[in-house]
Every structure is written in C-alpha cells, then in structure tokens.
Design an enzyme around this catalytic site. Structure first.
Site, mmCIF file in Angstrom:
data_model
loop_
_atom_site.group_PDB
_atom_site.id
_atom_site.type_symbol
_atom_site.label_atom_id
_atom_site.label_comp_id
_atom_site.label_asym_id
_atom_site.label_seq_id
_atom_site.Cartn_x
_atom_site.Cartn_y
_atom_site.Cartn_z
ATOM 1 C CG HIS A 92 -1.927 0.922 1.042
ATOM 2 N ND1 HIS A 92 -1.999 2.452 1.636
ATOM 3 C CD2 HIS A 92 -3.361 0.681 0.702
ATOM 4 C CE1 HIS A 92 -3.028 2.954 1.093
ATOM 5 N NE2 HIS A 92 -4.065 1.844 0.692
ATOM 6 C CG ASP A 108 -8.479 -4.446 -2.426
ATOM 7 O OD1 ASP A 108 -9.615 -4.264 -2.179
ATOM 8 O OD2 ASP A 108 -7.774 -3.515 -2.989
HETATM 9 N N1 CMC Z 1 4.200 -7.648 -4.903
HETATM 10 C C1 CMC Z 1 5.385 -7.324 -4.993
HETATM 11 N N2 CMC Z 1 6.494 -6.303 -4.869
HETATM 12 C C2 CMC Z 1 5.513 -5.441 -4.518
HETATM 13 C C3 CMC Z 1 4.324 -5.218 -4.134
HETATM 14 C C4 CMC Z 1 3.484 -6.424 -4.382
HETATM 15 N N3 CMC Z 1 2.142 -6.490 -4.183
HETATM 16 N N4 CMC Z 1 3.666 -4.007 -4.125
HETATM 17 C C5 CMC Z 1 4.969 -3.362 -4.118
HETATM 18 N N5 CMC Z 1 5.925 -4.134 -4.248
HETATM 19 C C6 CMC Z 1 7.530 -3.588 -4.463
HETATM 20 C C7 CMC Z 1 7.745 -2.825 -5.611
HETATM 21 O O1 CMC Z 1 8.144 -3.653 -6.723
HETATM 22 C C8 CMC Z 1 9.027 -2.106 -5.095
HETATM 23 O O2 CMC Z 1 10.225 -2.639 -5.108
HETATM 24 P P1 CMC Z 1 11.643 -2.012 -5.502
HETATM 25 O O3 CMC Z 1 11.598 -0.862 -4.302
HETATM 26 O O4 CMC Z 1 12.232 -3.077 -5.291
HETATM 27 O O5 CMC Z 1 11.354 -1.641 -6.894
HETATM 28 C C9 CMC Z 1 8.465 -1.607 -3.891
HETATM 29 O O6 CMC Z 1 7.829 -2.712 -3.219
HETATM 30 C C10 CMC Z 1 7.616 -0.187 -3.624
HETATM 31 O O7 CMC Z 1 6.755 -0.536 -4.477
HETATM 32 P P2 CMC Z 1 5.915 0.659 -5.301
HETATM 33 O O8 CMC Z 1 5.205 0.205 -6.387
HETATM 34 O O9 CMC Z 1 6.910 1.936 -5.286
HETATM 35 O O10 CMC Z 1 4.601 1.333 -4.197
HETATM 36 P P3 CMC Z 1 3.652 2.160 -4.287
HETATM 37 O O11 CMC Z 1 3.388 2.848 -3.242
HETATM 38 O O12 CMC Z 1 3.817 3.170 -5.637
HETATM 39 O O13 CMC Z 1 2.342 1.077 -4.616
HETATM 40 C C11 CMC Z 1 0.585 -0.377 -4.582
HETATM 41 C C12 CMC Z 1 1.402 0.758 -3.813
HETATM 42 C C13 CMC Z 1 -0.665 -0.519 -3.669
HETATM 43 C C14 CMC Z 1 0.194 0.356 -5.997
HETATM 44 C C15 CMC Z 1 1.323 -1.729 -4.852
HETATM 45 O O14 CMC Z 1 1.775 -2.051 -3.375
HETATM 46 C C16 CMC Z 1 0.928 -2.519 -5.534
HETATM 47 O O15 CMC Z 1 0.783 -2.888 -6.741
HETATM 48 N N6 CMC Z 1 0.148 -3.584 -4.922
HETATM 49 C C17 CMC Z 1 -0.664 -4.370 -5.591
HETATM 50 C C18 CMC Z 1 -2.024 -4.178 -6.011
HETATM 51 C C19 CMC Z 1 -3.032 -3.793 -4.749
HETATM 52 O O16 CMC Z 1 -2.888 -4.665 -3.919
HETATM 53 N N7 CMC Z 1 -3.621 -2.581 -4.639
HETATM 54 C C20 CMC Z 1 -4.844 -2.409 -3.727
HETATM 55 C C21 CMC Z 1 -4.434 -1.421 -2.889
HETATM 56 S S1 CMC Z 1 -5.264 -1.058 -1.420
HETATM 57 C C22 CMC Z 1 -6.807 -0.581 -2.006
HETATM 58 C C23 CMC Z 1 -6.977 0.745 -2.382
HETATM 59 O O17 CMC Z 1 -6.865 1.653 -1.787
HETATM 60 O O18 CMC Z 1 -7.257 0.778 -3.697
#
Ligand code: CMC
Length: 429
Positions: A306, A364
């Site tokens: 998140h 989720d």
């Molecule tokens: N699985 C594997 N690796 C992950 C995941 C994941 N679900 N989420 C983040 N990472 C890694 C990412 O690859 C990155 O690694 P590195 O630093 O080595 O490059 C690190 O963790 C930070 O990730 P980020 O993409 O920079 O983080 P963000 O804050 O931009 O993204 C997120 C947040 C929710 C989009 C992301 O965690 C994600 O894609 N999760 C899966 C989708 C999901 O479950 N979304 C629902 C969110 S809760 C409901 C809502 O509010 O809508």
C-alpha cells in the site's frame, strides 16, 4: 500555523515558507507562494510528498496501521456502528443522535428507486459488459435525469445530489448485476437496512421468497464501512480534481468510479481473488512468491502493499475475521482459497523481500473471499467497492466545494519535450 519556518536557499537567495500543522500527522511546508517568489515549481509525480488539500474527514497513520473516520478508529466503527451511521459521520462530522439518524435513514431510503427511464440505459449495454463499465456510465448519466441537483453553487442541490447517490448506488450496482445474468431487475425494499436491501436486489427473484441471513448482511455492511473513505487516494483525488472545475456531482463521482477500476486501486480485489484461485493449492505458493520478487516479471502479489500503510492495513484485520465468520456460517471453513490466502500471507510476512519493503496484506486481500462466499462473481467486486466509497467521494467533494479558498486544480509540469521549432511542410520531411 506553527512558528517554525522552512527556508530555501537558491542561487544565494533565501526564501521563507510557513509550516502548517494539522491536528495530528506530518506538518506541511506551505509552498503556495513558491512559484511567485522563485519562478520554480516542485516536482512530485505520484504525489508521494504532496498534501493536495486540507481535510477534516479521514486520517491514516501508515506506520501505525491506523485509520480514523472523523477521529473514530475503523475497527470500532466496523464492529459497533453500521454503514448508514458511518455515512452520516463522514458527511456531517459527528455521530448522530438516534432521532437524527432515523431522519437521515428515512431521507436515504426515500431516494432508493432509480428513474424508470434509467432502466433503458442498461439494455443498451452488452450483457457481458463489465459491471464497472455500466456503473461508470449510469452514474455519469444521472446528470441527465436529476437536473434539479446539478447546480454545485446551491448547497441544497448539493445535499440532494449527495443523498441521491448514496441511496441509488446499491440499486444501480445490483441492476448491473441482474442485467449481466439475465434476471429481472429487482426494486429496492425500504423496510430493509442498507446492506440487506442491496443483497435483496442482487439475489432475490420474483418467483420465490428471499430471506437475507443477518450474518451475511452484517458482513456486507462491514465491507461497506471498511471501504467508505480513505483520504486522498487516487479515485478521491480524481473526484476532487473533477469537482474543482465545478463539474456536476454525478460527473465527478463517475470520474471516481473510472479511476477506482484500475487494478492498482479498487480493481485489486478482483485481481487478488483471481490470483488466489490461480495459485489454487498451497504447494504452488513458492512459485508465485518467487515471481512477485523477480524484477523481470511484472507479476505482483495482488492485495499486498500500500502506498500509505507500511504496516498491517487495519481494514484487512477486520476483513480476515469477517471472512472466517462467513465461511464458518456457510460450512466451508476449509475453503481452499482461504487456505491459500492464509498460507501466502504467512510466507510473505516472513520473507525478507516483503519484510524489507514493508509489504503487508491490504483491504483487498480478504474481501474477495467474503464476496465470493456471499455469491458475487469477481467482476462485481470493484463495483461493490465503488458503491461503498461513494459516500467518501461525496464527503470529500462537499468539503472541497464548500471551502471558500477552493481553486481549480491545475498541476504544472517539468517540460522535457522539443523546444520551439518551425513547422516543416510535408513535402520537405
Ligand atoms: N508484490 C510484489 N512487490 C511489490 C508489491 C506487490 N504487491 N507492491 C510493491 N512491491 C515492491 C515494488 O516492486 C517496489 O520494489 P523495489 O523497491 O525493489 O522497486 C517496492 O515494493 C515499492 O513499491 P511501489 O510500487 O513503489 O509502491 P507504491 O506505493 O507506488 O504502490 C501499490 C502501492 C498498492 C500500487 C502496490 O503495492 C501494488 O501494486 N500492490 C498490488 C495491488 C494492490 O493490492 N492494490 C490495492 C491497494 S489497497 C486498495 C486501494 O486503496 O485501492
């Protein structure tokens, strides 16, 4: 405002900026005069360090895993309150007295039917259309039906539009579902509570009696409450940005629905359950965990991670318990999807990759298991999220429109394209 100032030194010149304190949480540097003073913008794609507004509605402490609606912890609201009371709290700022709540519930139930002509909209869609595509279209189309509540400068019209959307979203979403499975549309029943009425419109048929199980209705109500608001997330910011141009409220909420659909946002509940099913059995988990960690593979563990929570999402805790209760009621506590979810959570929470990045299950991760047990197909999950979030979008939109300092949202950019050049005639290219 605090007495502290932030100073910025640029080319030997020093500029001072006020620091504004909230009631709790990080303070902000007020950079509204930055461009006028320095001729520079700030650069923050993804808004990771930007507070786009001030708000009194919802507070998240991502490190502590805390979520408050108007100061009240989400777990207390999910356990002890119910969705329509939470709607009142989000919209008006305080918990209602019994009389005020009754009056609010009456106002909402008075608006549950949709305009009869709106049913025609549904038949224009393909039967296999995604419910989110339909909901987005129908919510936007409300502006074509409720002309008397589109003037954003009139507080009474704003109020009527708000109540209409909260009241009609269950009808709009359940009608999309009924259309997709070819069953007759079911009218709302105002003697039922909000969650039971939604279940009734989704699962009853004219030929039989339908009794809503109170445990299922309670689980549904909790899902609504847990999703009701989440401060300035992508869809809420979309609603605020759309509303900043004084677009009508129905158009703004439709924009929120569109943004929510994405798999990185609300679409993750559908994607999470699909992923758990694809994994299928506990022995296949290591393969998927390895893929999630592999940077050359775009796969991510859906329902994990998140932007704000760097600790367990407090909504996921309530959701996990609720999933257990619903599956027990249905006599399917050994449900293989729940087993995969629990084991995957255990493995991921011990794996250094997830620990170091502070990736925890989010709301989720378990919600899909409950929704499937209730009987919803995965394609309905995000539409149910949209229904629940409508009140949060509206509360945030109303807060913005009512703010005398409101300005149209207009971000700037760091331009990295071609500099000015002369047009070349096509013959000479
Ligand atoms: N699985 C594997 N690796 C992950 C995941 C994941 N679900 N989420 C983040 N990472 C890694 C990412 O690859 C990155 O690694 P590195 O630093 O080595 O490059 C690190 O963790 C930070 O990730 P980020 O993409 O920079 O983080 P963000 O804050 O931009 O993204 C997120 C947040 C929710 C989009 C992301 O965690 C994600 O894609 N999760 C899966 C989708 C999901 O479950 N979304 C629902 C969110 S809760 C409901 C809502 O509010 O809508």
């Amino acid at each position: 405002m605090s007495n502290k100032k932030a100073t910025l030194t640029l080319d030997g010149k020093t500029y001072e900026f006020d620091i504004l304190d909230g009631s709790v949480g990080p303070s902000v540097i007020d950079i509204r005069s930055l461009y006028a003073k320095t001729g520079m913008f700030t650069y923050d794609p993804g808004f990771t360090s930007t507070a786009a507004c001030d708000s009194t509605i919802t507070y998240i402490d991502g490190d502590a895993g805390e979520l408050l609606y108007r100061g009240y912890p989400i777990d207390q609201l999910a356990e002890d309150s119910h969705y329509l009371e939470v709607c009142y709290l989000l919209l008006y700022g305080e918990l209602p007295s019994a009389k005020v709540l009754k009056d609010f519930e009456l106002r909402v139930t008075n608006h549950t039917m949709i305009h009869e002509q709106m049913h025609n909209l549904y038949s224009g869609f393909r039967r296999d259309a995604h419910p989110m595509a339909i909901v987005c279209g129908v919510v936007g189309a409300m502006a074509a039906f409720y002309h008397d509540s589109t003037d954003v400068n009139d507080p009474i019209q704003r109020e009527i539009a708000s109540i209409r959307m909260i009241a009609k979203l269950p009808t709009i979403v359940s009608t999309a579902y009924k259309y997709s499975i070819g069953q007759p549309f079911v009218f709302p029943r105002n003697d039922l509570d909000y969650a039971s009425n939604f279940l009734h419109m989704c699962f009853s048929v004219p030929t039989e009696d339908y009794k809503v199980d109170p445990v299922i209705a309670r689980a549904m109500d909790k899902i609504f409450t847990l999703h009701a608001d989440h401060e300035q997330n992508a869809s809420t910011s979309t609603v605020r940005l759309s509303g900043s141009s004084d677009a009508n409220p129905f158009a703004c909420i439709a924009a929120g629905v569109a943004c929510l659909w994405g798999p990185a946002h609300g679409g993750a509940n559908e994607a999470a359950l699909n992923m758990l099913k694809e994994i299928g059995t506990v022995d296949r988990i290591p393969e998927y965990v390895a893929r999630a960690k592999d940077k050359s593979d775009p796969f991510r563990l859906m329902g994990f991670g998140h932007r704000v929570y760097k600790s367990y999402d407090p909504r996921a805790k309530v959701m996990q318990q609720s999933a257990k209760e619903v599956l027990e009621l249905m006599g399917v506590e050994n449900n293989p999807t729940l087993q995969v979810a629990k084991e995957l959570e255990k493995i991921a929470l011990e794996d250094p990759y997830f620990v170091e990045r502070r990736l925890y299950p989010n709301v989720d991760f378990y919600s899909g298991i409950i929704l499937e047990a209730i009987g919803f197909p995965t394609s309905m999950f995000t539409a149910i999220f949209a229904l629940s979030r409508t009140v949060g979008w509206i509360a945030q939109w109303k807060e913005m429109i009512g703010d005398p300092q409101k300005k149209i949202g207009r971000p700037r950019q760091l331009y990295a394209g071609a500099v000015a050049r002369d047009y070349i005639d096509i013959k000479n290219r």
